[in-house]
Design a protein around this motif. Sequence first.
Motif, short mmCIF file in Angstrom:
data_model
loop_
_atom_site.label_atom_id
_atom_site.label_comp_id
_atom_site.label_asym_id
_atom_site.label_seq_id
_atom_site.Cartn_x
_atom_site.Cartn_y
_atom_site.Cartn_z
N CYS A 135 -5.24 16.25 -1.62
CA CYS A 135 -6.01 15.26 -1.14
C CYS A 135 -7.60 15.39 -0.54
CB CYS A 135 -5.09 14.48 0.00
SG CYS A 135 -5.96 13.08 0.65
N VAL A 136 -8.30 14.99 -1.10
CA VAL A 136 -9.82 15.58 -0.69
C VAL A 136 -10.46 14.96 0.84
CG1 VAL A 136 -10.75 15.40 -2.91
CG2 VAL A 136 -10.77 13.51 -1.76
N GLU A 137 -9.65 13.99 1.33
CA GLU A 137 -9.72 13.82 2.81
C GLU A 137 -8.59 13.16 3.43
OE1 GLU A 137 -12.33 9.58 3.08
OE2 GLU A 137 -13.16 11.09 1.68
N ASP A 138 -8.64 13.10 4.66
CA ASP A 138 -7.47 12.46 5.43
C ASP A 138 -7.28 11.11 4.79
OD1 ASP A 138 -7.75 14.76 6.57
OD2 ASP A 138 -7.84 14.04 8.66
N LEU A 139 -6.11 10.67 4.59
CA LEU A 139 -5.84 9.31 4.09
C LEU A 139 -5.43 8.44 5.49
CD1 LEU A 139 -3.70 9.44 0.67
CD2 LEU A 139 -6.24 9.09 1.10
N GLN A 140 -5.87 7.13 5.42
CA GLN A 140 -5.69 6.26 6.39
C GLN A 140 -4.20 5.52 6.51
OE1 GLN A 140 -7.70 5.74 9.03
NE2 GLN A 140 -9.00 7.50 7.87
N GLU A 141 -4.10 5.56 5.00
CA GLU A 141 -2.43 5.04 4.67
C GLU A 141 -1.55 5.84 4.19
OE1 GLU A 141 -2.55 1.04 3.12
OE2 GLU A 141 -4.15 0.45 4.70
N ASP A 142 -0.45 5.48 4.15
CA ASP A 142 0.45 6.15 3.25
C ASP A 142 0.56 5.92 1.86
OD1 ASP A 142 1.71 6.98 5.79
OD2 ASP A 142 3.68 6.05 5.25
N LEU A 143 0.70 7.20 1.04
CA LEU A 143 1.15 6.95 -0.40
C LEU A 143 2.47 6.34 -0.62
CD1 LEU A 143 -0.45 10.38 -1.55
CD2 LEU A 143 -1.60 8.19 -1.69
N GLU A 144 2.60 5.45 -1.76
CA GLU A 144 3.63 5.01 -2.20
C GLU A 144 4.05 5.69 -3.74
OE1 GLU A 144 3.80 0.74 -2.09
OE2 GLU A 144 6.09 0.54 -2.53
N TRP A 145 5.15 6.26 -3.64
CA TRP A 145 5.55 6.86 -4.89
C TRP A 145 6.72 6.35 -5.33
CZ3 TRP A 145 3.49 10.95 -7.28
CH2 TRP A 145 2.39 11.67 -6.82
N LYS A 146 6.93 6.24 -6.80
CA LYS A 146 7.87 5.50 -7.32
C LYS A 146 8.53 6.17 -8.48
CE LYS A 146 6.84 0.67 -6.42
NZ LYS A 146 6.14 -0.62 -6.89
N ILE A 147 9.64 6.24 -8.78
CA ILE A 147 10.30 6.37 -9.88
C ILE A 147 10.97 5.23 -10.77
CG2 ILE A 147 12.02 7.86 -11.10
CD1 ILE A 147 11.84 9.88 -8.76
N ILE A 148 10.32 5.22 -11.88
CA ILE A 148 10.88 4.08 -12.77
C ILE A 148 11.60 4.48 -14.00
CG2 ILE A 148 10.20 1.92 -14.00
CD1 ILE A 148 7.62 2.08 -11.89
N TYR A 149 12.60 3.91 -14.02
CA TYR A 149 13.63 4.28 -15.49
C TYR A 149 13.21 3.25 -16.44
CZ TYR A 149 17.11 5.86 -18.39
OH TYR A 149 17.89 6.50 -19.51
N VAL A 150 12.71 3.53 -17.89
CA VAL A 150 12.48 2.62 -18.51
C VAL A 150 13.90 2.35 -19.50
CG1 VAL A 150 11.18 1.91 -20.62
CG2 VAL A 150 10.12 3.09 -18.69
N GLY A 151 14.36 1.32 -19.03
CA GLY A 151 15.79 1.23 -19.69
C GLY A 151 15.68 0.92 -21.17
N SER A 152 14.57 0.31 -21.58
CA SER A 152 14.74 -0.35 -22.94
C SER A 152 13.04 -0.47 -23.39
CB SER A 152 15.25 -1.58 -23.21
OG SER A 152 14.73 -2.04 -24.60
N ALA A 153 12.62 0.20 -24.54
CA ALA A 153 11.36 0.38 -24.97
C ALA A 153 10.91 -1.03 -25.25
CB ALA A 153 11.26 1.21 -26.02
N GLU A 154 11.83 -2.10 -25.52
CA GLU A 154 11.60 -3.25 -26.16
C GLU A 154 11.02 -4.22 -24.95
OE1 GLU A 154 11.85 -3.18 -29.10
OE2 GLU A 154 13.11 -1.25 -29.11
N SER A 155 11.42 -4.14 -23.69
CA SER A 155 11.16 -4.93 -22.81
C SER A 155 11.00 -4.40 -21.49
CB SER A 155 12.13 -6.13 -22.77
OG SER A 155 11.87 -6.81 -21.56
N GLU A 156 10.05 -4.72 -20.61
CA GLU A 156 9.81 -4.35 -19.33
C GLU A 156 11.02 -4.96 -18.27
OE1 GLU A 156 6.03 -4.49 -17.29
OE2 GLU A 156 4.88 -4.10 -19.30
N GLU A 157 11.52 -5.74 -18.70
CA GLU A 157 12.71 -6.50 -17.94
C GLU A 157 13.76 -5.26 -17.50
OE1 GLU A 157 15.95 -9.53 -19.51
OE2 GLU A 157 13.90 -9.87 -20.27
N TYR A 158 13.99 -4.43 -18.60
CA TYR A 158 14.99 -3.55 -18.21
C TYR A 158 14.59 -2.24 -17.44
CZ TYR A 158 17.60 -6.34 -21.73
OH TYR A 158 18.07 -7.35 -22.21
N ASP A 159 13.38 -2.34 -16.90
CA ASP A 159 12.78 -1.16 -15.98
C ASP A 159 13.56 -1.24 -14.83
OD1 ASP A 159 11.04 -0.76 -18.05
OD2 ASP A 159 9.01 -1.25 -16.80
N GLN A 160 14.04 -0.13 -14.45
CA GLN A 160 14.59 0.05 -12.91
C GLN A 160 13.78 0.85 -12.09
OE1 GLN A 160 18.84 1.05 -12.88
NE2 GLN A 160 18.96 0.44 -15.06
#
Lengths: 197, 1034
Positions: A30-55
């Motif tokens: 990080c190049v400078e102190d951050l004012q807020e938190d970072l938000e990290w997510k892990i997303i599992y793509v259930g199906s390539a066909e549709s984002e509907e199945y993203d978890q």
Amino acid sequence: MAKVQVVNVVVLDNPSAFLNPFQFEITFECVEDLQEDLEWKIIYVGSAESEEYDQVLDTVYVGPVPEGRHMFVFQADPPDPAKIPVADVIGVTVVLLTCSYRGQEFIRVGYYVNNDYVDPELRENQPPSAPPQFDKLQRNILATNPRVTRFKVDWDNHSKQEEKMESTTDPVDNSMDGTFKNGLLNAVHENSMNMEP
Amino acid sequence: MKLLKPAWVSHDDLPIFSVDIHPDGSRFATGGQGEDSGRIIIWNMAPVVSEEVENDENVPKLLCQMDNHLACVNCVRWSFSGKFLASGGDDKLVMIWKISKYPTGGGAFGSGGKSGHAETWRCSSTLHGHTGDVLDMAWSPHDAWLASCSVDNTVIVWNALKLPEMVAVLKGHKGLVKGVAWDPVGKYVASQSDDKTLRVWRTADWQQDAVIQEPFEECGGTTHVLRLSWSPDGQYLVSAHAMNGGGPTAQIIEREGWRQDKDFVGHRKAVTCVRFNSNILQKQYRQSSKPQQYCCCAIGSRDCSLSVWLTALKRPLVVLHQLFTSSVLDLSWSFTGLQLMACSWDGSVAFVEFSQDELGKPLSLEEKNVLHERMYGMSLASAKPQVTVVETPELLAEQEKVVTDQQKKSELSVPTEKSTTNTSTSHPQPLTPHKGPINCQIETRTTDGKRRITPMFIPPAPDTGDGPAPFGSGGSTQTPAFTSSSESRSTILIKRRDDVVDPNVSRSSEKTTPTKETTAAGGSTTVQATSPQSKRMSTENNASSSSVAEVSIAGTSVTIKAPPRKENEKSWSSSVPEIKTDAQKMTLKRKLEKETKIGSKIQSPKRARLNIEDKGFGQSSVVTSKLQSSVLQPVMPAVDDQPRPILMLPPLGMTSNKGVYRIAGGSGPRTKCRLEVENSALTSQYGPLTKVRVYPGPVFSSPSSACMPSSVEDDLRASWEVVLGCNACGAAANQQIIVVVCQDSTLHVLDTVTGQRLLSPLVLPAPASRISVGPRLFILAVTVAGGLCVWDVGGKLKCLIKNESLLPIMQGQLGREVTIKSSLLTENGCPLVSLSTGKAYMYSVDLASWLLIGDANDPVHKCASQKNVSQFLSVSDISSYPLATIQSHLKSSPVTMSLRLPASSQIGPMCTVTYLEQQLLACQALESSKEYRNYLIAFARALIQEGMESRLRLLCDDLLGPAHAHAKLSKSWQDSIMGHSKHEILKEILRFMSANLNLQRLYTEYSRQLSVIENSASSLSNGVAESCGEIEGL
């Protein structure tokens, strides 16, 4: 200029049983102190066909983040097997690791994931229509080939006008978001990568 | 000459568009195309130079590869300092790179680049501004500017000291700008474009100085780049592709009048790049006795060949035909001037090494500067202020660090055990503070049920200055590269905690998030209270029992960092006795910290005052007695019930029995008088007597101290002698009066010439701390109680200022003592006081208040760099005038000495104007006429330079007055200001105004009006005509 640069991601416990948690050891600078938190997510793509199945497997806040280099382990539960279309369980899919600041996603790391049975007999004989035996599945993340997409975001809470200006000068914008994933998956199928453990 | 084509320097056989050798000669950078991105590679130079090193497998060849540009990189350029690498590409971006402080890793994560890089360079700035591909760049000789040119027809000059700020956008070209070059003296920047022109721009106002068209009329846009170059002596500018008689040439353009009568001929196709050796060379030729000085220039062309020329020879030194299979795209000389690299569209790089015999002996940097100075009156050396300015990014970073550190401490919000213990025990550990947990990550829960992770902090390697050390100079061992790999376990320990915090994200509905946040973080810290670290901290406090130690930690943090409000104080002072068990202690402490933190959030702006008030509380006396740890001592020198700031007003005193004072100034027989005060010089039966004597002789004192033990020969006869019945503790004198202060707080006034007493001893309200006499018969005294008195003892005795309190102005930062640096009187008896806080005040009797007339720490003052200000001041030697005197005291304070900010292009001028205006008003307040005039002109000049027309108009309107012949008789308008004729001043301002062409209308307007007024006035009255005679010449 992004204030946070991801320096490295190490995939831990890989390959591993399908029902084991995901673990990523993330190093960022990080190049400078951050004012807020970072938000990290892990997303599992259930199906390539549709984002509907993203978890979204998990979301964590990371902070406070002062200037400098930091490291943490992000662990998340495996995807809920019930939410994955049966046909898409076995084979290649994608797990995404994303990070946002002030609600704006600025980096997306994509990994190919191959799910298959360890037992050769099951691998050969299991009919694709039959319900998968999740406890016998193995998950293998292609850790050596992360696909990183970086997005331009507003780090300083600038006024709208300035934001607009920046986005016109920068060729990258968030519209790539959706296409990225599908493109990635198509590429996987075409290249028919060898993902054997 | 040695010629080599290192095959390993390649961008996977894609074109290499740019090459540049690092000033230290240990690295070079190439720029070009990568896999679906632009690519920059930093290479090790040693394997190119030496075959032995090349064959050593342990020596890395590729040091770092950066694939961050989204499209082809057209230009890479090292700054002269070597700290930065600038790159520009087809993605319209300019990126600035610097070496990473962290141990080396791979390239950018996920870049898919070659792993195991020996160095990490990271992008420190990305410059957006061009709307088309960036084709060429150049750093100005003093590294303060970076010019980039683009297919968007512009050249942008960036402020390299304050990126991403732009200094100027040079518009004028009507085609793709393909090359840019700075004049080595820094006066011009030149650019060459496909619009068949070469333009020269002035750096003074960023306007176009010349357009050169003729040699380029027949040129077609057949080259990718047109990298032109300026000779190191500044005399010649050599263009890329020009035509002469149907053949391609490199046109030589002389600085004198931009004459274009010479060129370099011989290449069969268009010249793409020209690069001068940065050294001025020297060689002894047989036919002449004096060594001849010349420059050396390399030319690359689309005909795949490279030629090297010495300006002393008519023919090229060497021509390398068919060096490449495609166009040459860039050239670079090493700093030593003996190595030359070239890169080509064919994807290869060539390296040429010369011997000194072949090229000549380079002039030293000093000789070069002398040459520049002789030729142009300026040189890199004389532009020193700017050269030192180059180092300020570091300084700025340093400053920022200090500021943020301070902020952190004051906010008490650093949620890490390390720093919290630091602050709470007030044992600061300033060296590389750890900004987070260093061996684990801490997980807590947020109110919305998610986890919050405080990541593990990885301390950087010790910073060895910003610049990279020459590669291979030791220490640069290869560490395992980071790759995204699979490992079974992480080395990071995960510590889970049950605390619940609010997520620190802006989507959260509550506005008070940060406060709550820190509270929670503090809470998480206290869980660690039983860890070895905090135990160690408590023992360090040398407390007898552990329970008191805990309290004193918390207590210290309360007193120093955040004075609690009344209710807080109640709660913790009352709970002190209850501390018994560990568990209770912890909850208590946690509670305390929460409260004090909330308190500090709310109260922090008023900290200084609150601290004083808190001491007034009856309750707190109990507390402070409990908290008598040594830590508290320096902060509270006097624990008494009186609310008062920390004044440092020591009583006057003489170091020895005898004090000698110089009586300065004056003329005639009274020059060089000397006052001698000797305590207990005589003993009478009733007690000792003090002798006051004045000698006409010179003062035997070093200039540094006005008061020192005398070493007087006794044969010198005193002019007069007076005895006092009480020991003197101080004295001051001028040509007219001598003031002696005695230990019984009486003040005696004597005539300098005769020794006659002018009045009965004055009794001061408190013992004197400072005493001074003004010009004429003014006396100023400052008492230890912080009162200031001024008397006028000339003719009618009267008190000008009666025991005016200094307290309002002697407010410093909490815990810092404030001392008076100097106290003087103006011609009119106004007291001037300069303080150790860097501020100077004047007391205005009319306004009955203190006026701030100088603040050395004022950001405005600092931004208005001295250089900027002094360029406007016509008389620089004004040191003897009041304002300058008082402000010179300020400058000597260490705070101001350390930091002098450079004037950045936008802030600097703005601050200069504001600063000058402040100075102007200060002069007015001080009634310092000469300075006033000086600053008025300076102020006007600053307005003129910045083109602030409306302000200028206001100023001129006042100076001009009513535009009719009877102006001088007008009542509402006075024709003079501070004793200066307004019209005279206006005339002077108009003279400066004429220099700025943008203000020419304003100039004509006012000069006409002025002459009309003056003419009509002169015809009206002969008396007035005298003073207007000069106007006719205007």
